[in-house]
Scaffold this active site. Structure first.
Site, PDB file in Angstrom:
ATOM      1  N   LYS A   1      49.030  31.622  18.449  1.00  0.00           N
ATOM      2  CA  LYS A   1      50.464  31.330  18.469  1.00  0.00           C
ATOM      3  C   LYS A   1      50.803  30.178  17.533  1.00  0.00           C
ATOM      4  CE  LYS A   1      52.026  33.250  22.836  1.00  0.00           C
ATOM      5  NZ  LYS A   1      52.559  33.006  24.168  1.00  0.00           N
TER       6      LYS A   1
ATOM      7  N   LYS B   1      46.127  43.912  19.940  1.00  0.00           N
ATOM      8  CA  LYS B   1      46.674  44.333  21.246  1.00  0.00           C
ATOM      9  C   LYS B   1      48.161  44.678  21.141  1.00  0.00           C
ATOM     10  CE  LYS B   1      48.394  40.195  23.326  1.00  0.00           C
ATOM     11  NZ  LYS B   1      48.626  39.252  24.333  1.00  0.00           N
TER      12      LYS B   1
ATOM     13  N   LYS C   1      54.757  42.612  22.967  1.00  0.00           N
ATOM     14  CA  LYS C   1      56.211  42.716  22.882  1.00  0.00           C
ATOM     15  C   LYS C   1      56.771  41.909  21.720  1.00  0.00           C
ATOM     16  CE  LYS C   1      55.935  39.628  26.773  1.00  0.00           C
ATOM     17  NZ  LYS C   1      55.864  39.685  28.218  1.00  0.00           N
TER      18      LYS C   1
HETATM   19  P1  TYM Z   1      52.261  38.117  29.637  1.00  0.00           P
HETATM   20  O1  TYM Z   1      53.671  37.941  30.042  1.00  0.00           O
HETATM   21  O2  TYM Z   1      51.927  38.041  28.174  1.00  0.00           O
HETATM   22  O3  TYM Z   1      51.702  39.503  30.168  1.00  0.00           O
HETATM   23  C1  TYM Z   1      51.814  39.896  31.527  1.00  0.00           C
HETATM   24  C2  TYM Z   1      50.542  40.647  31.932  1.00  0.00           C
HETATM   25  O4  TYM Z   1      50.326  41.782  31.084  1.00  0.00           O
HETATM   26  C3  TYM Z   1      49.003  41.758  30.545  1.00  0.00           C
HETATM   27  N1  TYM Z   1      49.044  42.331  29.199  1.00  0.00           N
HETATM   28  C4  TYM Z   1      48.265  43.353  28.785  1.00  0.00           C
HETATM   29  N2  TYM Z   1      47.333  44.086  29.409  1.00  0.00           N
HETATM   30  C5  TYM Z   1      46.742  45.067  28.698  1.00  0.00           C
HETATM   31  N3  TYM Z   1      47.044  45.362  27.406  1.00  0.00           N
HETATM   32  C6  TYM Z   1      47.968  44.656  26.742  1.00  0.00           C
HETATM   33  N4  TYM Z   1      48.276  44.956  25.485  1.00  0.00           N
HETATM   34  C7  TYM Z   1      48.639  43.594  27.431  1.00  0.00           C
HETATM   35  N5  TYM Z   1      49.605  42.715  27.082  1.00  0.00           N
HETATM   36  C8  TYM Z   1      49.830  41.947  28.178  1.00  0.00           C
HETATM   37  C9  TYM Z   1      48.633  40.278  30.527  1.00  0.00           C
HETATM   38  O5  TYM Z   1      47.233  40.100  30.499  1.00  0.00           O
HETATM   39  C10 TYM Z   1      49.276  39.777  31.795  1.00  0.00           C
HETATM   40  O6  TYM Z   1      48.449  40.022  32.900  1.00  0.00           O
HETATM   41  N6  TYM Z   1      50.325  33.618  30.720  1.00  0.00           N
HETATM   42  C11 TYM Z   1      50.694  34.901  31.268  1.00  0.00           C
HETATM   43  C12 TYM Z   1      51.736  34.806  32.358  1.00  0.00           C
HETATM   44  C13 TYM Z   1      51.357  33.907  33.475  1.00  0.00           C
HETATM   45  C14 TYM Z   1      50.417  34.185  34.503  1.00  0.00           C
HETATM   46  C15 TYM Z   1      50.429  33.051  35.349  1.00  0.00           C
HETATM   47  C16 TYM Z   1      49.591  35.286  34.781  1.00  0.00           C
HETATM   48  C17 TYM Z   1      51.868  32.668  33.720  1.00  0.00           C
HETATM   49  N7  TYM Z   1      51.308  32.159  34.857  1.00  0.00           N
HETATM   50  C18 TYM Z   1      49.591  32.993  36.469  1.00  0.00           C
HETATM   51  C19 TYM Z   1      48.767  35.211  35.906  1.00  0.00           C
HETATM   52  C20 TYM Z   1      48.779  34.079  36.727  1.00  0.00           C
HETATM   53  C21 TYM Z   1      51.270  35.767  30.161  1.00  0.00           C
HETATM   54  O7  TYM Z   1      51.733  35.274  29.151  1.00  0.00           O
HETATM   55  O8  TYM Z   1      51.321  37.111  30.444  1.00  0.00           O
END
Ligand code: TYM
Length: 334
Positions: A114, A196, A199
């Site tokens: 990032k 990957k 969004k």
């Molecule tokens: P975020 O918002 O990027 O994504 C949410 C969840 O989706 C999963 N994910 C994917 N899984 C498979 N293939 C992909 N291409 C893909 N893109 C996203 C992510 O692994 C995630 O599980 N930091 C986290 C949000 C967060 C969080 C937390 C998660 C904040 N606090 C505490 C768990 C526990 C994030 O940015 O996810």
């Protein structure tokens, strides 16, 4: 509640939710909701580590809540809430910040990626983001965190921070485990299958959104990058096709072998058409229910208010303990 083990997970309302989020994380959230005491969060505090348009952030947060419910999360069974409603998250994050080393945060792959992208906006929040995530998880004495592969490193950091606090001040936090699916933990970009699905991709043909219309899904799958091998095979040498097979299998419940056998000797055309239909049928009920929920704003408000109240109670217990252990004078005797 009570004896059940605890789950915490969240997603950022920084963009629309994708099929990657759904397959990597949300499907597991839905499957685990009966067995565990679950906290599912809309992490709006995390979202502002990159610039957000305020009105859009509000809209996306509400739409994301509607999507959580539409996917099958039952607000009666789960605590569904918005992160900024529970101030204990930022309070604990501060304490944990004072326990986390710069070197650890410097090693985070997501930060490195990032920061390359947004050098002009390299704010401190982006750097300490994983500490806020650790606070999210540790506040609820979480046992299990269902996430996709890309969050594994953040989870490991949360475990290290928990252990460090426990050893410095005495046992306080449960040390959480990641729960990552064996297949589908990393859904790839449809345009560059070595990356990957995200969004924030500039090319909208690279991802499928949970709320995409059927015609968009058909177009995106038709244009999905494959290879010149011409055989439907689950192989690392055919990342594009492998990714489509994974999506097909996770959404239809059919095994990878069954899918590969069905398309033997058929090339990619029919396979892609059918994959698009599998996706459309899996997402259709979600899209329809989201529309319905968004027109019931009072209901959505009630869900997030109830969720915040429940989450707040659980979080306050942990935060109180933490404040006491680090040596803060309690404001009043409990
Ligand atoms: P975020 O918002 O990027 O994504 C949410 C969840 O989706 C999963 N994910 C994917 N899984 C498979 N293939 C992909 N291409 C893909 N893109 C996203 C992510 O692994 C995630 O599980 N930091 C986290 C949000 C967060 C969080 C937390 C998660 C904040 N606090 C505490 C768990 C526990 C994030 O940015 O996810």
């Amino acid at each position: 509640m009570g004896d059940k083990k605890v789950i915490f997970s969240g997603a950022q309302p920084s963009g629309e939710l994708t099929l990657g989020n759904y397959i990597g994380a949300f499907k597991n959230w839905v499957e685990l909701q009966d067995e565990f005491d679950c906290y599912y969060c809309i992490v709006d505090l995390h979202a502002i580590t990159v610039p957000q348009e305020p009105a859009l952030l509000r809209k996306r947060s509400l739409t994301q809540l509607a999507q959580y419910i539409a996917m099958g999360l039952d607000p009666e069974k789960n605590t569904i809430f918005i992160q900024s409603h529970v101030s204990a998250h930022t309070e604990l994050a501060w304490v944990l910040n004072c326990l986390t080393y710069m070197g650890e945060l410097n090693r985070m792959t997501q930060f490195k990626e990032k920061s390359k992208k947004s050098e002009a906006n390299l704010n401190a929040g982006l750097f300490t983001y994983p500490v806020l995530m650790a606070a999210d998880i540790l506040l609820y004495q979480t046992d299990l965190v269902p996430v996709g592969e890309d969050q594994k490193q953040h989870l490991e950091l949360a475990r290290d921070i928990a252990k460090r606090f426990n050893s410095r001040y005495s046992e306080t936090f449960k040390v959480p485990e990641a729960y990552i699916p064996k297949v589908g933990a990393r859904i790839m970009s449809l345009q560059e299958p070595e990356k990957k699905m995200s969004k924030s991709d500039e090319n909208e043909n690279a991802y499928i959104l949970l709320l995409d219309k059927p015609e968009d899904i058909r177009r995106k799958i038709k244009r999905a990058v494959t290879d010149s091998v011409g055989v439907v095979r689950y192989s690392d040498e055919q990342m594009g096709i492998k990714n489509l097979i994974t999506i097909y299998s996770k959404l239809s419940g059919e095994s990878v072998d069954d899918i590969v056998n069905r398309y033997e000797g058929q090339g990619y055309g029919k396979f892609k058409e059918d994959t698009a239909e599998v996706i459309i049928e899996a997402l259709r009920p979600i899209r329809e229910k989201v529309d319905y929920l968004l027109s019931n704003r009072d209901y959505l408000e009630k869900v997030y208010m109830d969720g915040a109240n429940k989450a707040e109670r659980a979080a306050a217990k942990t935060l109180r303990k933490v404040y006491k252990k680090v040596g803060f004078i309690p404001r009043k005797y409990e």
